[in-house]
Scaffold this active site. Structure first.
Site, PDB file in Angstrom:
ATOM      1  CG  ASP A 207      -1.677   1.375   0.952  1.00 19.99           C
ATOM      2  OD1 ASP A 207      -2.616   1.456   0.185  1.00 19.99           O
ATOM      3  OD2 ASP A 207      -1.730   1.896   2.040  1.00 19.99           O
ATOM      4  CD  GLU A 249      15.054 -15.550   2.857  1.00 21.44           C
ATOM      5  OE1 GLU A 249      15.053 -16.295   3.319  1.00 21.44           O
ATOM      6  OE2 GLU A 249      15.848 -14.457   2.800  1.00 21.44           O
TER       7      GLU A 249
END
Length: 527
Positions: A207, A249
């Site tokens: 956001d 990851e």
């Protein structure tokens, strides 16, 4: 965790505004139980992922974008255990989950801010935010002249405390801005990312992604407009490179909410070691005009090309006037500053255009976002003034109708109370809302829902190739992608002849008796 799939480059992603999606416990507020019960509907729609607007613990002073705890689900929506079940159940249906992170600010109920208030001026706790003494003889004036990020609001972005300190909030006073120059703020957000990735989340929507970093001097905007003291600062890119390392990851993805007029600077956020995608606000706010739409599409693809990022396409979201209503107005574009009560609209015209726009959008290269209810053709609702909850309305002095009109709870079953949403909805459903119910539309092959289902199902016919425009009369858009499939959209005043083709795959409306494409209609063809 294996090789990246890059599913996000061409995904159809459905935005869930939980509070208004489906009410599972009958209290009038949408919740995770309601979403879990409707997962088969979403699977039948054919979407690849769900993007959830904030579902975290929140006082709800700004629709959940005032977060008190990023690791807890608000009790109105359910529990963390339910969220984990929802993520897993959706994945079993082939649907990934994207969550919303609000990094610019937290709620004034967040433990960090409450500790800062207790600690007092000059304390380490206040260094996590932007606390400053005021100007003037007695410190009675705000520290600078920065404007509110609620369009049309003249309210200050600084609030003074009884101890004399002022704190910064680019949005409401209940949303204090974090100090992203502080290492603890950066570490906390990386930990939050890991928390949700460990629970199976496939991506994060960021956001207000261009607002986090602030000029440490907090100078007046009027005196220091360039570089901007709080929008699109260069320091942001180091933050997002760190985030990208975490996401990689887990083979997770980011989509940034980045409102920038400078296309070159916009593209910087999409470099290979930063965000994967960003929302395309140029297309979202574009009027229903052939030339403007083509320019927006070309500009979008051109600005993404240098960094190899896929474009995103969306017609509406939880902040924007619904497509059916917007396209039925004289001004078919969107501008927050232009919103007003009583704007007339032709819903039949808007619906016809929205159907054509759905086929246009789903034929473009990149990812597509569908805001809940768009697949039902829902119009913007007129909310009685005494029921409006959106702070944007109140901060405008009551002139802006706010965003509640596109957040009205969904109609699921025409014959049930509250159109099958659940309990009495937190926002009132307009008269006739049940006529848009999903169960009724599912049985109608000519409904908006049936159109979306079929379009999402056969969308792969366009492949993953680039877009190529074909010659067409003025006001008509014609393009092809891979495998010889074409999209034709007629925005001209008269019917258009179809290009040579072997098969009509899908149409947003009927052809005329001579087999021509009427105005405000789109088709998919196989050449």
């Amino acid at each position: 965790m294996g090789q990246p799939t890059e599913w996000w480059r061409s995904a159809v992603i459905y935005q869930v505004y939980v509070r208004s999606f489906a009410d599972g416990d009958g209290d009038g507020t949408g919740d995770l139980a309601g979403v879990r019960a409707r997962l088969p509907y979403l699977a039948e729609l054919g979407v690849d992922a769900l993007w959830f607007s904030p579902w975290y613990l929140s006082p709800m002073k700004d629709g959940g974008y005032d977060v008190a705890d990023y690791r807890a689900i608000d009790p109105a929506f359910g529990t963390l255990a339910e969220a984990e079940k929802l993520i897993a159940e959706a994945r079993e249906l082939g649907i990934r989950t994207i969550v919303d992170i609000v990094p610019n600010h937290v709620s004034d109920r967040h433990p960090w801010f409450r500790a800062a208030l207790r600690a007092g001026p000059g304390s380490p706790e206040r260094e996590l935010f932007h606390f400053r003494p005021g100007r003037g003889e007695q410190g009675e004036l705000p520290p600078n002249d920065w404007p509110s990020q609620f369009v049309g609001s003249a309210e200050p972005v600084w609030t003074r405390l009884p101890d004399g300190d002022w704190y910064l909030h680019l949005f409401t006073p209940q949303q204090p801005d974090l100090n992203w120059a502080h290492p603890a703020v950066r570490q906390e957000h990386e930990d939050v990312l890991r928390f949700w990735f460990e629970r199976g989340v496939a991506g994060v929507r960021i956001d207000s992604a261009a607002l986090l970093a602030k000029d440490p001097e907090l100078p007046d905007l009027a005196l220091h407009p360039d570089p901007h003291p709080f929008v699109d600062r260069d320091e942001l890119h180091d933050i997002y490179r760190s985030w990208r390392a975490v996401a990689d990851e887990y083979d997770a993805v980011f989509v940034g909410e980045v409102w920038l007029p400078d296309t070159e600077r916009f593209a910087r956020y999409l470099r290979p070691d930063e965000l994967h995608t960003a929302f395309n606000f140029s297309f979202l706010t574009c009027p229903w005009e052939a030339g403007r739409l083509r320019t927006s599409i070309d500009t979008t693809l051109a600005e993404h090309a240098p960094v190899g990022a896929p474009a995103t396409w969306v017609l509406c979201n939880h902040d924007i006037t619904r497509t059916v209503t917007r396209y039925g107005r004289t001004d078919t574009g969107f501008d927050f500053a232009a919103k007003a009560f009583g704007t007339p609209t032709d819903l039949a015209l808007g619906t016809r255009r929205a159907r054509a726009a759905a086929l246009l959008t789903l034929a473009l290269p990149g990812a597509v976002y569908i805001y809940q209810g768009e697949e039902l053709g829902l119009p913007e609702a007129d909310i009685p003034r005494d029921r409006i909850e959106d702070p944007m309305h109140f901060r405008s002095g009551g002139t802006d109708p706010g965003r509640d009109g596109c957040r009205v709870p969904l109609p699921w079953a025409a014959g049930e109370p509250h159109a099958g949403f659940g309990g009495e909805p937190w926002l009132p459903q307009p008269a006739g809302w049940a006529s848009y119910a999903a169960d009724r539309q599912a049985l109608d092959p000519g409904s908006m829902l049936s159109l979306y289902r079929e379009a999402v199902r056969i969308r792969p016919v366009f492949g993953d190739g680039p877009l190529t425009w074909l010659p067409a009369p003025e006001g008509v858009l014609v393009f092809t992608r891979a495998q010889g499939s074409l999209c034709v959209v007629n925005l001209a005043d008269s019917p258009a002849d179809l290009p040579s083709h072997t098969q009509l795959l899908l149409a947003s409306g009927s052809l005329d008796p001579r087999g021509r494409l009427p105005k405000d209609t789109a088709v998919w063809l196989h050449g």
